[in-house]
Design an enzyme around this catalytic site. Structure first.
Site, PDB file in Angstrom:
ATOM      1  N   ASP A  72     -10.657   2.605  -3.932  1.00 10.64           N
ATOM      2  CA  ASP A  72     -10.410   4.029  -3.726  1.00 10.64           C
ATOM      3  C   ASP A  72     -11.015   4.921  -4.803  1.00 10.64           C
ATOM      4  O   ASP A  72     -10.788   6.132  -4.786  1.00 10.64           O
ATOM      5  CB  ASP A  72      -8.902   4.297  -3.655  1.00 10.64           C
ATOM      6  CG  ASP A  72      -8.298   3.867  -2.331  1.00 10.64           C
ATOM      7  OD1 ASP A  72      -8.999   3.929  -1.319  1.00 10.64           O
ATOM      8  OD2 ASP A  72      -7.125   3.451  -2.319  1.00 10.64           O
ATOM      9  N   GLU A  92       1.306   0.124  -4.870  1.00  7.95           N
ATOM     10  CA  GLU A  92       0.354   1.161  -5.266  1.00  7.95           C
ATOM     11  C   GLU A  92       1.092   2.481  -5.471  1.00  7.95           C
ATOM     12  O   GLU A  92       1.598   3.067  -4.508  1.00  7.95           O
ATOM     13  CB  GLU A  92      -0.712   1.328  -4.180  1.00  7.95           C
ATOM     14  CG  GLU A  92      -1.721   2.425  -4.489  1.00  7.95           C
ATOM     15  CD  GLU A  92      -2.492   2.871  -3.262  1.00  7.95           C
ATOM     16  OE1 GLU A  92      -3.665   3.228  -3.417  1.00  7.95           O
ATOM     17  OE2 GLU A  92      -1.909   2.879  -2.152  1.00  7.95           O
ATOM     18  N   ASP A 130       0.833  -1.196   0.000  1.00 13.20           N
ATOM     19  CA  ASP A 130       0.000   0.000   0.000  1.00 13.20           C
ATOM     20  C   ASP A 130       0.870   1.249   0.000  1.00 13.20           C
ATOM     21  O   ASP A 130       1.933   1.290   0.614  1.00 13.20           O
ATOM     22  CB  ASP A 130      -0.892  -0.015   1.243  1.00 13.20           C
ATOM     23  CG  ASP A 130      -1.819   1.175   1.315  1.00 13.20           C
ATOM     24  OD1 ASP A 130      -2.715   1.265   0.458  1.00 13.20           O
ATOM     25  OD2 ASP A 130      -1.635   2.024   2.210  1.00 13.20           O
TER      26      ASP A 130
END
Length: 708
Positions: A355, A283, A252
């Protein structure tokens, strides 16, 4: 990644062997097993699950005693727990396996904060950790996690852990970012005597590399990975999960951990793969190939051992099939990435995630969704399906963004068109290696029609998508498909069924109907041919797995450059070797039997990696556009090549500059700092070289004055 305030921001296989006419026969039975290689995910289809929103398998843990009052059984409060858990996901693994899913990305299962924030929000999403060494009581126990991994493996499904080492929780509310180790307090943002956190403002400029790494993301307590205690804590947590047999890691907020050259992230991937080869993907949020951080992201993917969630391709897919933009955008992104990324097929691609608004919130057309899925499943890269997409799951409140992109899974229907499409294309990924390992070539393109070809060895797949309500006559198209007539692999599922006839590489004119998606393929095993060397960052003495086809059953030799590797296992499609003692940097791997394969690049580190903060004080004056870089005698430092040097460095306290770099551990290194001026001229420090012996364990720091 999770914002602080959510409102802000029967199995079929078509094997197309050459024969003239008639049209190809009906599909045959497909393979039902997947590769056991935990680092090569290229043939896989990943399914992303937000644990709390998938399925409630154990209602007894919905409102656990250690974190009372964070659960809403009515599913009306989108910022509380809704009951999904590890047990529920385990119960639905057959549903996923039947769809052809071979890898599962789960949201972070670690223990999250036990209190509501001042916006009355719980850590239901998993990204507000308080204890990386415990499983959150809302989602289950370590036994539940072990059962999930074991059951998934029994069904041919790999497990990817979502790991969020950039931060803990909101720093000024709830638990003030408190961090525990199996229940023992370590630090908090407001109680931090050992400097486990960066105490800097929130990020204002997401194009500023220093702010991205050292400032706070959405006011979350930002962990200082250069701190030896933090480094040990995070790598220890990963080691615990590795003991349970996970196959991969999704990192992440990788953009906010990522110094030039990979930095601390490179040492993390090295530590993971020292255990065994694994797949890592990070990410790195960006708008597209024109994003100012795109060059740094490409460098990160080429050096860190961590692949990327391909946001430029996600953006293009959403633009073309969701927002009605020209299909030429997809070809432009792939052409650019094909030049910039060493391992394009290792990057992961999706049409949406937790998201952003779901695709159907962007465009409610099922045709457009099916088209976007088909392209996602067949373009270079590893496809990711966000949970519920196959059930057309979406909620359009406030445009469908966070948290409304995270509804509760309600249906498990195996007859939807999307479910059947994913199933067919998953089978194709495992039966024809052109999708996993193949090159990309655009074959016919206009604003509405996108036809492209994937090619590996003697395997070819042609994909045609028309997003228009108007049919198009396709003429003057070339292909690598052998002569013959080919039946549409998808049949009439997506308005198709058109046959394709090829003569001497030329395709006879055909009509591509309105909203039609068609796929034609040929497959042959002629080798040896390498399609994957994984992981893509290793070290001498470590193991890598070489996948492809045509290796035969009798072991031959594997070379890294001119050096022979020690073969550990050998089969017709997969070889495991020990990396020989070679010079660090890119090495070309080749498999030789009676003939030799193609060369395939892989990066080899000097040895085990450690994170060191390098600082140069009182550097000469610089002007806008001038930058300081770090170089030295190993590949990790660019091998004295200024074009490959680490940088640019940060200068929050000008004229001092620094960078956190991943370098060989327990090594005496030589290094210099250089200034690259805006006009391209280079100013080196004077001799002698700086020397530094790097730590054998943990992190380090090295500070010098500029040598005039």
């Amino acid at each position: 990644m999770r914002r602080l305030i959510s409102h802000v921001l029967p199995i079929l296989l078509v094997v197309m062997l050459f024969c003239p006419a008639p049209v190809r026969a009906a599909p045959a039975q497909a393979q039902t097993t997947v590769s056991g290689n935990t680092a090569n995910f290229k043939p896989d289809v990943i399914y992303q699950v937000l644990l709390d929103r998938f399925f409630d398998g154990n209602p007894a843990n919905n409102d656990p005693p250690e974190a009372r009052g964070l659960y809403d059984g009515s599913h009306k409060n989108w910022r509380l727990y809704w009951g999904g858990d590890l047990a529920g996901l385990t119960q639905k693994l057959s549903y996923l396996a039947d769809m052809g899913i071979t890898a599962l990305w789960i949201s972070p299962p670690v223990e999250n904060i036990h209190r509501l924030t001042d916006h009355n929000e719980a850590g239901y999403h998993g990204y507000w950790a308080r204890d990386f060494y415990r499983i959150d009581p809302h989602v289950g126990t370590w036994d539940d996690f072990a059962t999930l991994v074991r059951t998934a493996h029994s069904k041919g499904i790999k497990v990817i852990l979502d790991f969020a080492p950039n931060h803990t929780s909101p720093r000024e509310t709830a638990e003030q970012g408190s961090l525990y180790r199996d229940g023992a307090f370590q630090a908090a943002y407001n109680n931090d005597p050992q400097n486990w956190f960066h105490h800097l403002p929130a990020i204002m400029d997401y194009n500023d590399p220093y702010q991205n790494v050292y400032y706070s993301l959405f006011n979350l307590a930002d962990l200082a990975q250069e701190n030896n205690g933090v480094d040990s804590y995070l790598k220890g947590a990963i080691a615990k999960f590795l003991q349970y047999g996970i196959d991969g890691i999704r990192l992440d907020a990788a953009k906010h951990l990522s110094e030039p050259g990979g930095g601390w992230s490179r040492t993390l991937s090295d530590a993971v793969n020292a255990n065994a080869p694994h797949y890592l993907v990070g990410e790195w949020l960006m708008s597209g190939i024109d994003d100012p951080t795109y060059p740094a992201a490409a460098s990160f993917a080429n050096h860190s051992g961590i692949n990327l969630l391909n946001f430029p391709l996600t953006t293009a897919l959403r633009n073309v099939y969701g927002a009605g933009k020209n299909a030429t955008e997809l070809d432009a992104v792939l052409t650019r990435e094909g030049r910039d990324l060493l391992w394009l097929n290792d990057q992961a691609v999706s049409i949406d995630n937790h998201d952003m608004p779901r695709f159907l919130s962007l465009n409610g057309s099922h045709d457009r969704l099916h088209q976007a899925l088909a392209v996602t499943m067949t373009l270079p890269g590893i496809p990711i399906i966000y949970y519920g997409t196959e059930q057309y799951l979406h909620n359009d409140t406030d445009g469908g963004g966070d948290p409304y992109s995270r509804p509760m899974m309600t249906n498990f229907d195996t007859t939807t068109t999307a479910y059947r499409e994913i199933k067919l294309l998953a089978q194709l990924r495992h039966s024809n290696p052109a999708l996993a390992y193949g090159s990309y070539q655009q074959r016919w393109l206009n604003n509405d029609v996108f036809i492209f070809e994937r090619h590996f060895n003697q395997n070819v797949i042609v994909v045609a998508v028309n997003k228009s309500a108007t049919p198009y006559t396709i003429s003057n198209m070339q292909t690598r498909l052998p002569d013959g007539t080919y039946r549409d692999y998808l049949g009439s599922l997506l308005h198709g069924g058109t046959s394709l006839t090829v003569t001497n590489g030329a395709v006879s004119s055909f009509l591509l109907g309105a909203n039609q998606v068609s796929i034609w393929q040929a497959s042959a095993d002629k080798g040896p041919a390498i399609g994957s060397v994984s992981p893509n960052l290793s070290r001498p003495g470590g193991q890598v797995v070489i996948d492809g086809q045509g290796f035969g059953s009798t072991p031959g030799t594997v070379k890294f450059g001119a050096s022979n590797a020690t073969v550990k296992s050998w089969s017709a499609q997969s070889i495991t070797v020990t990396v020989p003692q070679v010079t660090s940097g890119l090495q070309m791997v080749q498999v030789c039997t009676s003939t030799c394969s193609n060369g395939y690049p892989t990066r080899v580190s000097t040895g085990p990696q450690t994170a060191v903060t390098f600082t140069v004080r009182n550097a000469p004056p610089t002007n806008p556009g001038d930058n300081v870089y770090l170089t030295g005698q190993f590949d990790e430092l660019g091998n004295w090549d200024v074009k490959a040097a680490i940088g640019p460095l940060h200068t929050p306290k000008y004229p001092d500059w620094f960078v956190l770099a991943g370098v060989p551990a327990c090594q005496k290194i030589e290094l210099k700092f250089v200034i690259v001026r805006a006009n391209g001229s280079v100013q080196w420090e004077k001799d002698p070289n700086h020397t530094y012996t790097t730590p054998c364990n943990g992190t380090g720091s090295f500070t010098v004055n500029w040598q005039n």
